[in-house]
Structure formats: structure tokens, C-alpha cells
Design a protein around this motif. Structure first.
Motif, mmCIF file in Angstrom:
data_model
loop_
_atom_site.group_PDB
_atom_site.id
_atom_site.type_symbol
_atom_site.label_atom_id
_atom_site.label_comp_id
_atom_site.label_asym_id
_atom_site.label_seq_id
_atom_site.Cartn_x
_atom_site.Cartn_y
_atom_site.Cartn_z
ATOM 1 N N MET A 135 0.839 -1.199 0.000
ATOM 2 C CA MET A 135 0.000 0.000 0.000
ATOM 3 C C MET A 135 0.872 1.246 0.000
ATOM 4 O O MET A 135 0.544 2.235 -0.652
ATOM 5 N N GLN A 136 1.995 1.198 0.688
ATOM 6 C CA GLN A 136 2.906 2.349 0.715
ATOM 7 C C GLN A 136 3.437 2.656 -0.681
ATOM 8 O O GLN A 136 3.553 3.817 -1.066
ATOM 9 N N GLU A 137 3.739 1.623 -1.447
ATOM 10 C CA GLU A 137 4.204 1.839 -2.816
ATOM 11 C C GLU A 137 3.119 2.493 -3.679
ATOM 12 O O GLU A 137 3.414 3.352 -4.507
ATOM 13 N N VAL A 138 1.884 2.107 -3.472
ATOM 14 C CA VAL A 138 0.769 2.716 -4.215
ATOM 15 C C VAL A 138 0.633 4.184 -3.836
ATOM 16 O O VAL A 138 0.509 5.061 -4.696
ATOM 17 N N ILE A 139 0.704 4.486 -2.553
ATOM 18 C CA ILE A 139 0.596 5.872 -2.080
ATOM 19 C C ILE A 139 1.761 6.696 -2.620
ATOM 20 O O ILE A 139 1.561 7.828 -3.101
ATOM 21 N N ASP A 140 2.964 6.134 -2.582
ATOM 22 C CA ASP A 140 4.134 6.854 -3.096
ATOM 23 C C ASP A 140 3.987 7.147 -4.586
ATOM 24 O O ASP A 140 4.341 8.229 -5.041
#
Length: 77
Positions: free
Chosen positions: A65-70
Motif C-alpha cells: 500500500m505504501q508503494e501505491v501511495i508513493d
């Protein structure tokens, strides 16, 4: 409507009858409801396991999810 017969011991019949009374339903509805629920749950589990195995074998990669947000930006309120 179709009818299915099952054989149970007297002790099992007594217990099932007690449970039907406890839940306020007929013996037939109790056995049908809980049999169907158990079978549906088992089927769902087997299908999820098969889908996950297929996913793993496909070589696809997941992202956090962090990669998507980034990549797409943070959430706006």
C-alpha cells in the motif's frame, strides 16, 4: 422440493433435536443451514487457495500500500 435422508445414531439425533430447539428452528432447517454454510465456507477456502497458487505461479508481483501511495500520492480529506 427434493428430500435427502441421513442416518444418525440416537444420541446424535437427540443432540441435533436439542440444538434445533435451542435455535428455535426445525431439525431439517438446522441441518440444512449448517451443512450448507460449512460446505460454502470449505468451497470458498479451496477456491481462494487455488487462486493464490495460480497467482504465485503466474510470476506476478504485488506491491505494498505504501508503494501505491508513493506512486499516486497521499489520501486527501
Amino acid at each position: 422440493m427434493a428430500m435427502i435422508s441421513i442416518r444418525v445414531s440416537e444420541a446424535e439425533k437427540d443432540w441435533l433435536t436439542h440444538m434445533a430447539e435451542f435455535y428455535g428452528t426445525s431439525l431439517s432447517d438446522l441441518v440444512k443451514k449448517y451443512s450448507m454454510e460449512q460446505l460454502e465456507d470449505k468451497y470458498d477456502t479451496l477456491m481462494a487457495e487455488a487462486a493464490y497458487k495460480h497467482y504465485q505461479e503466474s510470476g506476478q508481483k504485488s506491491v505494498s500500500m505504501q508503494e501505491v501511495i508513493d506512486e499516486f500520492g497521499g489520501f486527501k480529506e
